[in-house]
Design a protein around this motif. Structure first.
Motif, PDB file in Angstrom:
ATOM      1  N   THR A   1       2.972 -11.540   1.365  1.00 31.45           N
ATOM      2  CA  THR A   1       2.158 -10.511   0.710  1.00 31.45           C
ATOM      3  C   THR A   1       2.566 -10.362  -0.746  1.00 31.45           C
ATOM      4  O   THR A   1       1.724 -10.292  -1.648  1.00 31.45           O
ATOM      5  CB  THR A   1       2.309  -9.164   1.434  1.00 31.45           C
ATOM      6  OG1 THR A   1       2.061  -9.354   2.828  1.00 31.45           O
ATOM      7  CG2 THR A   1       1.345  -8.119   0.893  1.00 31.45           C
TER       8      THR A   1
ATOM      9  N   VAL B   1      -4.851  -9.162  -2.502  1.00 36.60           N
ATOM     10  CA  VAL B   1      -4.360  -8.328  -1.403  1.00 36.60           C
ATOM     11  C   VAL B   1      -4.854  -6.902  -1.624  1.00 36.60           C
ATOM     12  O   VAL B   1      -4.398  -6.225  -2.538  1.00 36.60           O
ATOM     13  CB  VAL B   1      -2.818  -8.345  -1.356  1.00 36.60           C
ATOM     14  CG1 VAL B   1      -2.322  -7.448  -0.231  1.00 36.60           C
ATOM     15  CG2 VAL B   1      -2.296  -9.757  -1.163  1.00 36.60           C
ATOM     16  N   CYS B   2      -5.799  -6.493  -0.795  1.00 37.30           N
ATOM     17  CA  CYS B   2      -6.362  -5.140  -0.961  1.00 37.30           C
ATOM     18  C   CYS B   2      -5.825  -4.197   0.103  1.00 37.30           C
ATOM     19  O   CYS B   2      -5.717  -4.593   1.272  1.00 37.30           O
ATOM     20  CB  CYS B   2      -7.882  -5.193  -0.858  1.00 37.30           C
ATOM     21  SG  CYS B   2      -8.594  -6.228  -2.123  1.00 37.30           S
ATOM     22  N   LYS B   3      -5.535  -2.978  -0.313  1.00 39.18           N
ATOM     23  CA  LYS B   3      -5.057  -1.983   0.677  1.00 39.18           C
ATOM     24  C   LYS B   3      -6.268  -1.386   1.380  1.00 39.18           C
ATOM     25  O   LYS B   3      -7.339  -1.216   0.801  1.00 39.18           O
ATOM     26  CB  LYS B   3      -4.276  -0.871  -0.038  1.00 39.18           C
ATOM     27  CG  LYS B   3      -2.869  -1.290  -0.419  1.00 39.18           C
ATOM     28  CD  LYS B   3      -2.019  -0.109  -0.835  1.00 39.18           C
ATOM     29  CE  LYS B   3      -0.616  -0.626  -1.119  1.00 39.18           C
ATOM     30  NZ  LYS B   3       0.118   0.231  -2.014  1.00 39.18           N
ATOM     31  N   GLU B   4      -6.075  -1.080   2.657  1.00 41.31           N
ATOM     32  CA  GLU B   4      -7.098  -0.386   3.440  1.00 41.31           C
ATOM     33  C   GLU B   4      -7.138   1.080   3.001  1.00 41.31           C
ATOM     34  O   GLU B   4      -6.208   1.545   2.328  1.00 41.31           O
ATOM     35  CB  GLU B   4      -6.752  -0.480   4.939  1.00 41.31           C
ATOM     36  CG  GLU B   4      -6.709  -1.927   5.459  1.00 41.31           C
ATOM     37  CD  GLU B   4      -8.024  -2.659   5.302  1.00 41.31           C
ATOM     38  OE1 GLU B   4      -9.060  -2.156   5.789  1.00 41.31           O
ATOM     39  OE2 GLU B   4      -8.041  -3.726   4.657  1.00 41.31           O
TER      40      GLU B   4
ATOM     41  N   SER C   1      -2.608   0.910   4.279  1.00 42.91           N
ATOM     42  CA  SER C   1      -1.965  -0.260   4.900  1.00 42.91           C
ATOM     43  C   SER C   1      -2.651  -1.536   4.418  1.00 42.91           C
ATOM     44  O   SER C   1      -3.703  -1.479   3.782  1.00 42.91           O
ATOM     45  CB  SER C   1      -2.076  -0.161   6.420  1.00 42.91           C
ATOM     46  OG  SER C   1      -3.455  -0.234   6.778  1.00 42.91           O
ATOM     47  N   ILE C   2      -2.029  -2.656   4.757  1.00 42.37           N
ATOM     48  CA  ILE C   2      -2.620  -3.961   4.414  1.00 42.37           C
ATOM     49  C   ILE C   2      -2.969  -4.682   5.703  1.00 42.37           C
ATOM     50  O   ILE C   2      -2.130  -4.783   6.615  1.00 42.37           O
ATOM     51  CB  ILE C   2      -1.628  -4.799   3.577  1.00 42.37           C
ATOM     52  CG1 ILE C   2      -1.478  -4.161   2.202  1.00 42.37           C
ATOM     53  CG2 ILE C   2      -2.112  -6.241   3.424  1.00 42.37           C
ATOM     54  CD1 ILE C   2      -0.350  -4.720   1.377  1.00 42.37           C
ATOM     55  N   ASP C   3      -4.187  -5.142   5.823  1.00 43.04           N
ATOM     56  CA  ASP C   3      -4.621  -5.841   7.029  1.00 43.04           C
ATOM     57  C   ASP C   3      -4.256  -7.312   6.887  1.00 43.04           C
ATOM     58  O   ASP C   3      -4.881  -8.038   6.104  1.00 43.04           O
ATOM     59  CB  ASP C   3      -6.131  -5.673   7.198  1.00 43.04           C
ATOM     60  CG  ASP C   3      -6.639  -6.374   8.451  1.00 43.04           C
ATOM     61  OD1 ASP C   3      -7.852  -6.308   8.702  1.00 43.04           O
ATOM     62  OD2 ASP C   3      -5.819  -6.995   9.174  1.00 43.04           O
TER      63      ASP C   3
ATOM     64  N   ARG D   1       0.333 -11.104  -4.069  1.00 37.13           N
ATOM     65  CA  ARG D   1       0.131 -10.021  -5.065  1.00 37.13           C
ATOM     66  C   ARG D   1       0.543 -10.486  -6.454  1.00 37.13           C
ATOM     67  O   ARG D   1      -0.113 -10.166  -7.441  1.00 37.13           O
ATOM     68  CB  ARG D   1       0.991  -8.808  -4.699  1.00 37.13           C
ATOM     69  CG  ARG D   1       0.319  -7.809  -3.859  1.00 37.13           C
ATOM     70  CD  ARG D   1       0.637  -6.399  -4.351  1.00 37.13           C
ATOM     71  NE  ARG D   1       0.146  -5.470  -3.354  1.00 37.13           N
ATOM     72  CZ  ARG D   1       0.894  -4.975  -2.371  1.00 37.13           C
ATOM     73  NH1 ARG D   1       2.162  -5.271  -2.285  1.00 37.13           N
ATOM     74  NH2 ARG D   1       0.361  -4.167  -1.480  1.00 37.13           N
TER      75      ARG D   1
END
Lengths: 85, 420
Positions: free
Chosen positions: A11, A22-25, A29-31, A15
């Motif tokens: 991750t 990498v996008c946060k939910e 959190s990160i899926d 990044r």
């Protein structure tokens, strides 16, 4: 190195390459199963970063979306490489 | 000293050579003016390294010439003089590497074989005389002194639209030019070993060096091209920007001078990296650095039509089409990467005659890297193969216009079809 640690490093690598990868939910959190799109240059950057970070050799020819299409797929690939050098 | 010709061509790069030979073969008295002591333009002064845009892959997977005529003849001549490498692929495009020195000799041979062509090397155009929408003459500084050369038709094959600029032709205002590169030649390379390391090895070395802070140039992908001579490759690894990674304006003398010096420095750094890390380069030596910066883009005119991205990618044809383009849109851009947008397999687009015609001058054709095209479209049509094809058609057209004292505006689609 366990799976969780590898996933964390993957991750971080993504990044550093490109924050947009990498996008946060919504809940922060990160899926790890969310698909990521890598252009050809980012694929090369990923290979170099993985090889340096995990001291493994990446077989370029096998890098399809199946193998590197998400954080968890990349993590599994690295785990496999580490266990079967 | 006053001399008069049917067709006066400034710039002896790919488009200028093709134009000169074609105009001469069409019966015109041609003069070809070139600032360097040799022909070939950037192919021989900047060592582009590859002839792109000459071949394409059809929808059935066959490799074919994109244009017939001079492009084919020229390439065959390079091959028969051992100046051509093997046809190669990058993603979905076909190119062929060449030897710059053989390219020079082949250009010489073509020009020498045409008695209708007068050639002036080491000659720099300094100004233009215009009368009522027509260029009358150009003044050229030569070793013999200033010469005023008159012509019926004029062709701007300078790549930088220099003749057009001097003649007051509207030039596109561009906020971004593609980044240039400085090519270099390495010799004593174990090419087999280098190729065996894989097509991405060099790029990976550059990325790694960049990550470690050992390579501080704004480019992360590198290539080498075989010239066809044993152990010799042309290397493309550099990318020249101004300080703080600003884009250089390559029609600004300060930027151009800076670019040349910076380019040589980058070439040294890149060769050092190659020698230390790239398989096959362990015993290589840096043979030479290209005399001139590899300029991908500079001035472009505003013509009667502006070729655009959509025209290129959709494989558009035009009633006044004069050459086929096949190369993807290749843009050397920010972030160290090169944008690459392919045309669909089997598709080709046409370059319309109107892109070669300035709006305000009726006896001038603009050919090659400075035609009326957007920044993105030029990312495709600037390549050597396409410039050779444009030059051929434009030379034939110029000859016809000169012989009948017609203006560029006077030709319609039917006339064009009959001429070319």
């Amino acid at each position: 190195m366990n799976k969780e640690k590898i996933q964390q490093k993957v991750t971080e690598i993504l990044r550093n390459m490109d924050k947009g990868l990498v996008c946060k939910e919504p809940d922060g959190s990160i899926d790890p199963d969310k698909s990521i799109e890598l252009d050809s240059l980012n694929v090369l950057k990923l290979i170099v970063a993985i090889e340096n970070k995990f001291d493994i050799e990446v077989d370029d020819g096998n890098l399809t979306t199946e193998v590197i299409g998400s954080i968890s797929k990349i993590t599994n690939y690295i785990l496999k490489k580490i266990s079967n050098p | 000293m006053v001399k008069k010709y049917d067709v006066l061509i400034v710039g002896a790069g790919a488009s200028g050579i093709a134009a000169a030979v074609s105009a001469a073969k069409s019966g015109s008295k041609v003069i070809l003016i070139e600032r360097y002591g040799f022909l070939g333009g950037l192919a021989t002064s900047a060592w582009v390294g590859t002839i792109a845009g000459a071949y394409y892959i059809t929808s059935s997977g066959e490799i074919k010439f994109a244009n017939e005529g001079f492009v084919k003849t020229f390439i065959e001549e390079l091959r028969s003089n051992n100046g051509l490498g093997e046809i190669a692929y990058y993603k979905d495009a076909v190119y062929v590497p060449y030897s710059p020195i053989v390219f020079k000799i082949v250009c010489d041979n073509f020009i020498r074989s045409e008695p209708n062509i007068s050639l002036m090397l080491h000659s720099q155009m300094v100004n233009v005389k215009i009368k009522k929408k027509r260029i009358n003459s150009v003044n050229t500084y030569t070793k013999s002194g200033m010469m005023e050369i008159h012509g019926e038709m004029f062709m701007d094959c300078t790549g930088d639209a220099e003749l057009s600029f001097m003649a007051g032709v509207p030039i596109q205002k561009s906020k971004k030019f593609q980044y240039p590169s400085k090519m270099f030649i390495a010799n004593q390379v174990d090419i087999k070993k280098a190729k065996a390391a894989g097509p991405d090895k060099l790029s990976k070395i550059m990325i790694n060096a960049s990550m470690l802070g050992d390579l501080n140039i704004p480019r992360l992908t590198g290539f080498f091209f075989e010239t066809g001579r044993p152990g010799e490759v042309i290397v493309s690894m550099t990318r020249i920007t101004g300080q703080d990674y600003k884009r250089l304006n390559l029609t600004n003398i300060k930027d151009l001078t800076y670019g040349e010096m910076e380019g040589r420095q980058q070439a040294l750094i890149c060769f050092d990296l190659l020698k230390k890390q790239m398989p096959g380069f362990e015993s290589a030596y840096l043979s030479d650095i290209a005399p001139q910066l590899g300029i991908r883009e500079s001035r472009r005119i505003k013509g009667h039509y502006l070729l655009n991205r959509n025209d290129v990618l959709s494989g558009r044809t035009f009633r006044d089409g004069i050459a086929w383009g096949v190369w993807p849109i290749e843009l050397h851009t920010e972030g160290g990467k090169t944008d690459w947008v392919p045309i669909k397999n089997g598709e080709r687009y046409q370059i319309p005659y109107r892109c070669l015609c300035p709006k305000n001058i009726e006896n001038l054709l603009v050919v090659g890297r400075c035609i009326s095209a957007t920044h993105e479209a030029m990312g495709s049509c600037r390549v050597i193969g396409t410039c050779l094809a444009m030059g051929q058609s434009a030379g034939i057209i110029a000859s016809k216009l000169a012989s009948e004292r017609l203006s560029t505006f006077s030709l319609n689609e039917k006339d064009l079809k009959n001429i070319i």
